[in-house]
Design a protein around this motif. Sequence first.
Motif, PDB file in Angstrom:
ATOM      1  N   ALA A   1       0.824  -1.193   0.000  1.00  0.00           N
ATOM      2  CA  ALA A   1       0.000   0.000   0.000  1.00  0.00           C
ATOM      3  C   ALA A   1       0.867   1.257   0.000  1.00  0.00           C
ATOM      4  O   ALA A   1       0.496   2.260  -0.586  1.00  0.00           O
ATOM      5  CB  ALA A   1      -0.929  -0.009   1.196  1.00  0.00           C
ATOM      6  N   ALA A   2       2.034   1.203   0.623  1.00  0.00           N
ATOM      7  CA  ALA A   2       2.897   2.385   0.682  1.00  0.00           C
ATOM      8  C   ALA A   2       3.371   2.788  -0.709  1.00  0.00           C
ATOM      9  O   ALA A   2       3.464   3.980  -1.019  1.00  0.00           O
ATOM     10  CB  ALA A   2       4.081   2.130   1.607  1.00  0.00           C
ATOM     11  N   LEU A   3       3.679   1.818  -1.563  1.00  0.00           N
ATOM     12  CA  LEU A   3       4.131   2.137  -2.911  1.00  0.00           C
ATOM     13  C   LEU A   3       3.001   2.750  -3.730  1.00  0.00           C
ATOM     14  O   LEU A   3       3.217   3.710  -4.478  1.00  0.00           O
ATOM     15  CB  LEU A   3       4.688   0.894  -3.610  1.00  0.00           C
ATOM     16  CG  LEU A   3       5.220   1.120  -5.025  1.00  0.00           C
ATOM     17  CD1 LEU A   3       6.297   2.201  -5.050  1.00  0.00           C
ATOM     18  CD2 LEU A   3       5.733  -0.181  -5.601  1.00  0.00           C
ATOM     19  N   VAL A   4       1.812   2.212  -3.610  1.00  0.00           N
ATOM     20  CA  VAL A   4       0.663   2.778  -4.325  1.00  0.00           C
ATOM     21  C   VAL A   4       0.425   4.212  -3.856  1.00  0.00           C
ATOM     22  O   VAL A   4       0.166   5.104  -4.674  1.00  0.00           O
ATOM     23  CB  VAL A   4      -0.591   1.901  -4.143  1.00  0.00           C
ATOM     24  CG1 VAL A   4      -1.827   2.569  -4.734  1.00  0.00           C
ATOM     25  CG2 VAL A   4      -0.375   0.525  -4.771  1.00  0.00           C
ATOM     26  N   ASP A   5       0.539   4.456  -2.560  1.00  0.00           N
ATOM     27  CA  ASP A   5       0.406   5.826  -2.037  1.00  0.00           C
ATOM     28  C   ASP A   5       1.498   6.729  -2.594  1.00  0.00           C
ATOM     29  O   ASP A   5       1.232   7.877  -2.968  1.00  0.00           O
ATOM     30  CB  ASP A   5       0.462   5.835  -0.509  1.00  0.00           C
ATOM     31  CG  ASP A   5      -0.776   5.243   0.129  1.00  0.00           C
ATOM     32  OD1 ASP A   5      -1.818   5.130  -0.557  1.00  0.00           O
ATOM     33  OD2 ASP A   5      -0.700   4.877   1.320  1.00  0.00           O
ATOM     34  N   TRP A   6       2.736   6.229  -2.678  1.00  0.00           N
ATOM     35  CA  TRP A   6       3.832   7.029  -3.216  1.00  0.00           C
ATOM     36  C   TRP A   6       3.555   7.384  -4.668  1.00  0.00           C
ATOM     37  O   TRP A   6       3.766   8.527  -5.089  1.00  0.00           O
ATOM     38  CB  TRP A   6       5.159   6.284  -3.085  1.00  0.00           C
ATOM     39  CG  TRP A   6       6.324   7.123  -3.528  1.00  0.00           C
ATOM     40  CD1 TRP A   6       7.115   7.913  -2.741  1.00  0.00           C
ATOM     41  CD2 TRP A   6       6.825   7.269  -4.867  1.00  0.00           C
ATOM     42  NE1 TRP A   6       8.066   8.553  -3.513  1.00  0.00           N
ATOM     43  CE2 TRP A   6       7.905   8.175  -4.821  1.00  0.00           C
ATOM     44  CE3 TRP A   6       6.457   6.743  -6.103  1.00  0.00           C
ATOM     45  CZ2 TRP A   6       8.621   8.552  -5.952  1.00  0.00           C
ATOM     46  CZ3 TRP A   6       7.178   7.115  -7.233  1.00  0.00           C
ATOM     47  CH2 TRP A   6       8.237   7.996  -7.147  1.00  0.00           C
ATOM     48  N   ILE A   7       3.092   6.411  -5.451  1.00  0.00           N
ATOM     49  CA  ILE A   7       2.783   6.662  -6.861  1.00  0.00           C
ATOM     50  C   ILE A   7       1.706   7.729  -6.987  1.00  0.00           C
ATOM     51  O   ILE A   7       1.817   8.651  -7.808  1.00  0.00           O
ATOM     52  CB  ILE A   7       2.375   5.356  -7.577  1.00  0.00           C
ATOM     53  CG1 ILE A   7       3.578   4.416  -7.679  1.00  0.00           C
ATOM     54  CG2 ILE A   7       1.793   5.650  -8.962  1.00  0.00           C
ATOM     55  CD1 ILE A   7       3.226   3.002  -8.119  1.00  0.00           C
ATOM     56  N   ALA A   8       0.663   7.619  -6.186  1.00  0.00           N
ATOM     57  CA  ALA A   8      -0.404   8.622  -6.232  1.00  0.00           C
ATOM     58  C   ALA A   8       0.122  10.001  -5.847  1.00  0.00           C
ATOM     59  O   ALA A   8      -0.205  11.004  -6.497  1.00  0.00           O
ATOM     60  CB  ALA A   8      -1.555   8.211  -5.307  1.00  0.00           C
ATOM     61  N   ASP A   9       0.954  10.070  -4.825  1.00  0.00           N
ATOM     62  CA  ASP A   9       1.550  11.348  -4.419  1.00  0.00           C
ATOM     63  C   ASP A   9       2.449  11.900  -5.528  1.00  0.00           C
ATOM     64  O   ASP A   9       2.415  13.097  -5.829  1.00  0.00           O
ATOM     65  CB  ASP A   9       2.362  11.194  -3.130  1.00  0.00           C
ATOM     66  CG  ASP A   9       1.489  10.934  -1.914  1.00  0.00           C
ATOM     67  OD1 ASP A   9       0.262  11.176  -1.980  1.00  0.00           O
ATOM     68  OD2 ASP A   9       2.048  10.473  -0.897  1.00  0.00           O
ATOM     69  N   GLU A  44      10.921   2.663   4.194  1.00  0.00           N
ATOM     70  CA  GLU A  44      10.986   4.128   4.244  1.00  0.00           C
ATOM     71  C   GLU A  44      12.341   4.632   3.755  1.00  0.00           C
ATOM     72  O   GLU A  44      12.421   5.645   3.063  1.00  0.00           O
ATOM     73  CB  GLU A  44      10.709   4.631   5.663  1.00  0.00           C
ATOM     74  CG  GLU A  44       9.304   4.366   6.162  1.00  0.00           C
ATOM     75  CD  GLU A  44       9.087   2.929   6.652  1.00  0.00           C
ATOM     76  OE1 GLU A  44      10.076   2.195   6.890  1.00  0.00           O
ATOM     77  OE2 GLU A  44       7.917   2.537   6.760  1.00  0.00           O
ATOM     78  N   ALA A  45      13.403   3.927   4.093  1.00  0.00           N
ATOM     79  CA  ALA A  45      14.744   4.321   3.656  1.00  0.00           C
ATOM     80  C   ALA A  45      14.891   4.147   2.141  1.00  0.00           C
ATOM     81  O   ALA A  45      15.496   4.992   1.471  1.00  0.00           O
ATOM     82  CB  ALA A  45      15.807   3.512   4.393  1.00  0.00           C
ATOM     83  N   ILE A  46      14.335   3.078   1.620  1.00  0.00           N
ATOM     84  CA  ILE A  46      14.394   2.839   0.174  1.00  0.00           C
ATOM     85  C   ILE A  46      13.662   3.944  -0.568  1.00  0.00           C
ATOM     86  O   ILE A  46      14.177   4.525  -1.535  1.00  0.00           O
ATOM     87  CB  ILE A  46      13.814   1.455  -0.173  1.00  0.00           C
ATOM     88  CG1 ILE A  46      14.705   0.360   0.401  1.00  0.00           C
ATOM     89  CG2 ILE A  46      13.635   1.299  -1.684  1.00  0.00           C
ATOM     90  CD1 ILE A  46      14.101  -1.023   0.360  1.00  0.00           C
ATOM     91  N   MET A  47      12.460   4.275  -0.116  1.00  0.00           N
ATOM     92  CA  MET A  47      11.685   5.301  -0.802  1.00  0.00           C
ATOM     93  C   MET A  47      12.292   6.688  -0.614  1.00  0.00           C
ATOM     94  O   MET A  47      12.184   7.536  -1.504  1.00  0.00           O
ATOM     95  CB  MET A  47      10.230   5.261  -0.344  1.00  0.00           C
ATOM     96  CG  MET A  47       9.504   3.984  -0.757  1.00  0.00           C
ATOM     97  SD  MET A  47       9.722   3.525  -2.506  1.00  0.00           S
ATOM     98  CE  MET A  47       8.914   4.885  -3.330  1.00  0.00           C
ATOM     99  N   SER A  48      12.951   6.907   0.488  1.00  0.00           N
ATOM    100  CA  SER A  48      13.678   8.160   0.677  1.00  0.00           C
ATOM    101  C   SER A  48      14.808   8.268  -0.348  1.00  0.00           C
ATOM    102  O   SER A  48      15.036   9.343  -0.929  1.00  0.00           O
ATOM    103  CB  SER A  48      14.232   8.241   2.097  1.00  0.00           C
ATOM    104  OG  SER A  48      14.975   9.415   2.273  1.00  0.00           O
TER     105      SER A  48
END
Length: 97
Positions: A1-9, A44-48
Motif C-alpha cells: 500500500a505504501a508504494l501505491v500511495d507514493w505513486i499517487a503522491d 521508508e529508507a528505500i523510498m527516501s
Amino acid sequence: AALVDWIADYRGRCSALPVRSTVAPGYLAAVLPARAPDDGEPWEAIMSDVDAAIVPGLTHWESSRFFAYFKPHAAYASVLGELLCAGINAMGFSWIA
C-alpha cells in the motif's frame, strides 16, 4: 500500500517538478554506495533514496507540461494493470505464456 500511495503522491506533484532531468550524466554513481547493503533496508529508507537520488534524474512523463510522446500509462487503471501483471509475473509475449 505504501508504494501505491507514493505513486499517487508522485502523480499529484510531478507537474511541479522540472519536466526534464536537471542532473549531470553520471550523477547517480556519485550518490549511490559503493556496494549493496548486506541486509535489507526499511521500506521508508528505500523510498527516501528514490526521492533523493532517482526522482531528480527522471524526465517526468506524467507532468502536465510534458508533451513530447504518447504516455501509455497516463491513466491510473493502466498503472494498476501494470502492478497486477508484475504481481503475478505475467509474461504477455504469447498466448501460452
